[in-house]
Design a protein around this motif. Structure first.
Motif, PDB file in Angstrom:
ATOM      1  N   ARG A  89       0.859  -1.196   0.000  1.00 51.65           N
ATOM      2  CA  ARG A  89       0.000   0.000   0.000  1.00 51.65           C
ATOM      3  C   ARG A  89       0.887   1.235   0.000  1.00 51.65           C
ATOM      4  O   ARG A  89       1.830   1.329   0.779  1.00 51.65           O
ATOM      5  CB  ARG A  89      -0.872   0.016   1.253  1.00 51.65           C
ATOM      6  CG  ARG A  89      -2.096  -0.881   1.175  1.00 51.65           C
ATOM      7  CD  ARG A  89      -2.844  -0.818   2.484  1.00 51.65           C
ATOM      8  NE  ARG A  89      -3.354   0.513   2.742  1.00 51.65           N
ATOM      9  CZ  ARG A  89      -4.642   0.826   2.822  1.00 51.65           C
ATOM     10  NH1 ARG A  89      -5.539  -0.119   2.641  1.00 51.65           N
ATOM     11  NH2 ARG A  89      -5.038   2.048   3.086  1.00 51.65           N
ATOM     12  N   GLU A  90       0.590   2.165  -0.876  1.00 53.67           N
ATOM     13  CA  GLU A  90       1.462   3.341  -0.989  1.00 53.67           C
ATOM     14  C   GLU A  90       1.269   4.334   0.156  1.00 53.67           C
ATOM     15  O   GLU A  90       2.088   5.233   0.336  1.00 53.67           O
ATOM     16  CB  GLU A  90       1.271   4.005  -2.356  1.00 53.67           C
ATOM     17  CG  GLU A  90       1.753   3.091  -3.479  1.00 53.67           C
ATOM     18  CD  GLU A  90       1.998   3.794  -4.787  1.00 53.67           C
ATOM     19  OE1 GLU A  90       1.610   4.978  -4.921  1.00 53.67           O
ATOM     20  OE2 GLU A  90       2.585   3.157  -5.685  1.00 53.67           O
ATOM     21  N   ASP A  91       0.205   4.152   0.954  1.00 44.99           N
ATOM     22  CA  ASP A  91       0.078   5.029   2.127  1.00 44.99           C
ATOM     23  C   ASP A  91       0.917   4.512   3.297  1.00 44.99           C
ATOM     24  O   ASP A  91       0.931   5.107   4.372  1.00 44.99           O
ATOM     25  CB  ASP A  91      -1.384   5.192   2.542  1.00 44.99           C
ATOM     26  CG  ASP A  91      -2.020   3.872   3.004  1.00 44.99           C
ATOM     27  OD1 ASP A  91      -1.320   2.839   3.035  1.00 44.99           O
ATOM     28  OD2 ASP A  91      -3.226   3.882   3.326  1.00 44.99           O
TER      29      ASP A  91
ATOM     30  N   GLU B  96       0.658   1.838   5.169  1.00 43.78           N
ATOM     31  CA  GLU B  96      -0.070   1.353   6.340  1.00 43.78           C
ATOM     32  C   GLU B  96       0.698   0.287   7.119  1.00 43.78           C
ATOM     33  O   GLU B  96       0.798   0.344   8.346  1.00 43.78           O
ATOM     34  CB  GLU B  96      -1.432   0.790   5.914  1.00 43.78           C
ATOM     35  CG  GLU B  96      -2.246   0.254   7.082  1.00 43.78           C
ATOM     36  CD  GLU B  96      -3.497  -0.500   6.635  1.00 43.78           C
ATOM     37  OE1 GLU B  96      -4.377   0.128   6.039  1.00 43.78           O
ATOM     38  OE2 GLU B  96      -3.572  -1.714   6.899  1.00 43.78           O
TER      39      GLU B  96
ATOM     40  N   LYS C 123       3.754   1.715   8.845  1.00 42.82           N
ATOM     41  CA  LYS C 123       3.331   2.619   9.925  1.00 42.82           C
ATOM     42  C   LYS C 123       2.881   1.811  11.142  1.00 42.82           C
ATOM     43  O   LYS C 123       3.267   2.111  12.279  1.00 42.82           O
ATOM     44  CB  LYS C 123       2.200   3.515   9.410  1.00 42.82           C
ATOM     45  CG  LYS C 123       1.825   4.660  10.327  1.00 42.82           C
ATOM     46  CD  LYS C 123       0.981   5.678   9.541  1.00 42.82           C
ATOM     47  CE  LYS C 123       0.541   6.835  10.429  1.00 42.82           C
ATOM     48  NZ  LYS C 123      -0.584   6.506  11.306  1.00 42.82           N
TER      49      LYS C 123
ATOM     50  N   ALA D  53       5.802   4.054   0.034  1.00 41.29           N
ATOM     51  CA  ALA D  53       5.203   3.491   1.253  1.00 41.29           C
ATOM     52  C   ALA D  53       6.082   3.728   2.482  1.00 41.29           C
ATOM     53  O   ALA D  53       5.612   4.196   3.531  1.00 41.29           O
ATOM     54  CB  ALA D  53       4.976   1.990   1.059  1.00 41.29           C
TER      55      ALA D  53
ATOM     56  N   THR E 176       6.523   7.556   3.359  1.00 38.16           N
ATOM     57  CA  THR E 176       5.292   8.102   3.943  1.00 38.16           C
ATOM     58  C   THR E 176       5.154   7.667   5.395  1.00 38.16           C
ATOM     59  O   THR E 176       4.846   8.478   6.282  1.00 38.16           O
ATOM     60  CB  THR E 176       4.060   7.611   3.133  1.00 38.16           C
ATOM     61  OG1 THR E 176       4.225   8.030   1.778  1.00 38.16           O
ATOM     62  CG2 THR E 176       2.766   8.183   3.697  1.00 38.16           C
TER      63      THR E 176
ATOM     64  N   ASN F 214       5.523  10.178   8.791  1.00 38.06           N
ATOM     65  CA  ASN F 214       4.321  10.342   9.622  1.00 38.06           C
ATOM     66  C   ASN F 214       4.454   9.747  11.020  1.00 38.06           C
ATOM     67  O   ASN F 214       3.495   9.770  11.794  1.00 38.06           O
ATOM     68  CB  ASN F 214       3.115   9.722   8.913  1.00 38.06           C
ATOM     69  CG  ASN F 214       2.616  10.613   7.785  1.00 38.06           C
ATOM     70  OD1 ASN F 214       2.219  11.757   8.005  1.00 38.06           O
ATOM     71  ND2 ASN F 214       2.696  10.115   6.575  1.00 38.06           N
TER      72      ASN F 214
END
Lengths: 372, 94
Positions: free
Chosen positions: A240-242, A244, A247, A280, A283, A287
């Motif tokens: 997933r490019e966010d 997740e 993170k 990914a 990011t 964050n």
């Protein structure tokens, strides 16, 4: 507390070109591991393991027993030599006559015995996150089940026909065709990207104070915290490019160690340099952490797959001991976070190591440098 | 006459992991369980001995020695060639 005391690594920056595989590409290769492999009596992953299986260290542990677990972090299970043949025989073609020896748990049990690790023998197949994923297991074994020592061996049959073909076909590793277009290995870079596959192995000993009393080994780092996570994805071979998964792993490790994000200033990224991992991982890091520098080793030694997370962590500890965090090779723009130039190391600081694997597995481990 | 104990020790060295402690053997009649060899060592030694004595893989699978002498007894029964020197024997370990 859990300490990383002794470690042995095998990796190489030397590059070999494989023109006779389906997707011609370069790789970081130990040619001697394939010596006589065609006879069916020599199994390349075993020869690779022998580069880190130090007989003196093994004897010391055997002769100073405490409650010990042995983990073979065998990554994508290519340790088992799945389909090492290509359509036509080539320089990497081999078969193996003694099939029991190719089974990861059988090999693990035999090797564990040589360490005197008779209390638990485990294998792990968490793909390229494997050697970092088992950091979470080490915490459980020590804190919940009273183990005093955990021996981790990690490697797999990375430079094999199966892996070169899979990565070449999926466009993950740099093929000669992509290089002809001007692509150069790097990570977190707008222009250059990617990696070669690499052979690598790591042996690491994790001990409690009680175990260190009998071995006399000194700590190189404390394993402060570790956490592994999945992510909500329908693509088991993608990310997933966010970010997740990354993170969740980072936040899990911070929470488990009761660590404030601003205290982690050095990061060893997974850093494959593929476009999806760049987005990914970056990011997720931007964050979660506040003030850090990040590096990647896959552009130097290749992607050693299951071994990469822990192997690269040891290499970073070596660099930190020498006072620096290395730059990410072939960056085309100046970057003081995802380093385009070496940065001074924070001795005694916290180091976050990250790894990701197919099947949506993400691992984070936080170590405290104790080499100063 | 080739020293069979020496050949066995050399084959064991090839067959065992590099970190293994040196094998000591005074007699070929020692039970394998008392030699310090594990089951996979014994399997690999059998494969190398089969190579040396030119025994086909399918036949060599029937080998079930209980002592180092057991390997030689099996090889004597099924051999298609016999080395005359230690060097020759080791050279035949492909």
């Amino acid at each position: 507390m859990i300490y990383l005391t002794e470690a042995r690594t095998a990796s190489t920056e030397e590059i070999t070109t494989f023109s006779d595989v389906l997707y011609p590409q370069k790789a970081h290769f130990f040619a001697d591991t394939y010596s006589k492999a065609g006879s069916g009596m020599v199994y390349p992953p075993h020869k690779l393991a022998e580069k880190v299986l130090d007989p003196v260290l093994m004897k010391t542990l055997r002769e100073n027993p405490v409650k010990t677990a042995f983990i073979l972090a065998s990554g994508n299970s290519h340790f088992a030599g799945l389909n090492p043949k290509d359509k036509e025989p080539n320089s990497l073609t081999y078969d193996y006559k003694a099939l029991p020896m190719t089974l990861t748990q059988v090999y693990a049990g035999r090797t564990a015995a040589a360490f005197g690790a008779n209390d638990l023998v485990m294998t792990d197949a968490s793909a390229c996150a494997s050697s970092l994923k088992v950091m979470m297991d080490i915490q459980s074994l020590v804190r919940m089940y009273g183990f005093e020592r955990v021996v981790v061996l990690s490697l797999e049959d990375a430079v094999s026909n199966t892996v070169l073909n899979f990565f070449g076909q999926s466009g993950a590793s740099l093929t000669l065709a992509k290089e002809a277009e001007g692509c150069v290995r790097s990570a977190f870079d707008p222009t250059n990207e990617g990696f070669y596959v690499g052979m690598g192995a790591v042996l690491a000993i994790f001990e409690t104070e009680n175990s260190m009393k009998v071995t006399g080994f000194k700590p190189r780092a404390e394993l402060v915290s570790a956490y592994s996570a999945g992510e909500n994805s329908t693509n088991a071979i993608g990310q997933r490019e966010d970010g997740e998964g990354f993170k969740k792993a980072i936040e899990g490790a911070l929470y488990a160690g009761r660590i404030q994000p601003f205290t982690v200033r050095t990061v060893k990224t997974h850093g494959t340099g593929t476009r999806s991992n760049n987005v990914a991982e970056k990011t997720a890091l931007m964050n979660t952490l506040k003030d850090f520098v990040a590096t990647s080793f896959k552009q130097r030694i290749g992607h050693t797959m299951g071994a990469s997370g822990l192997l690269e962590t040891i290499l970073l500890l070596d660099n930190v001991k020498n006072g620096f965090v290395p730059e990410i090779p072939n960056r085309t723009d100046e970057d003081v976070i995802f380093l385009s130039k070496p940065a001074p190391a924070e001795k005694g600081g916290l180091i976050l190591s990250l790894a990701a694997g197919m099947g949506n597995v993400y691992s984070a481990a936080i170590f405290k440098d104790m080499q100063c | 006459m080739m020293d069979k104990i020496q050949l066995f020790l050399e084959v064991a060295k090839l067959a065992r992991p590099i970190y293994s402690e040196e094998l000591v053997l005074d007699s070929l009649n020692v039970p394998l369980a008392e030699t310090g060899l594990d089951s996979l060592d014994c399997l690999m030694i059998g494969m190398y001995m089969s190579d040396i004595y030119g025994i086909e893989e399918e036949i060599s699978k029937e080998m079930q020695p209980e002592s180092p002498q057991g390997y030689y007894d099996f090889c004597e029964l099924h051999k298609t060639r016999e080395p005359s020197t230690l060097e020759e024997a080791l050279g035949w370990c492909k």
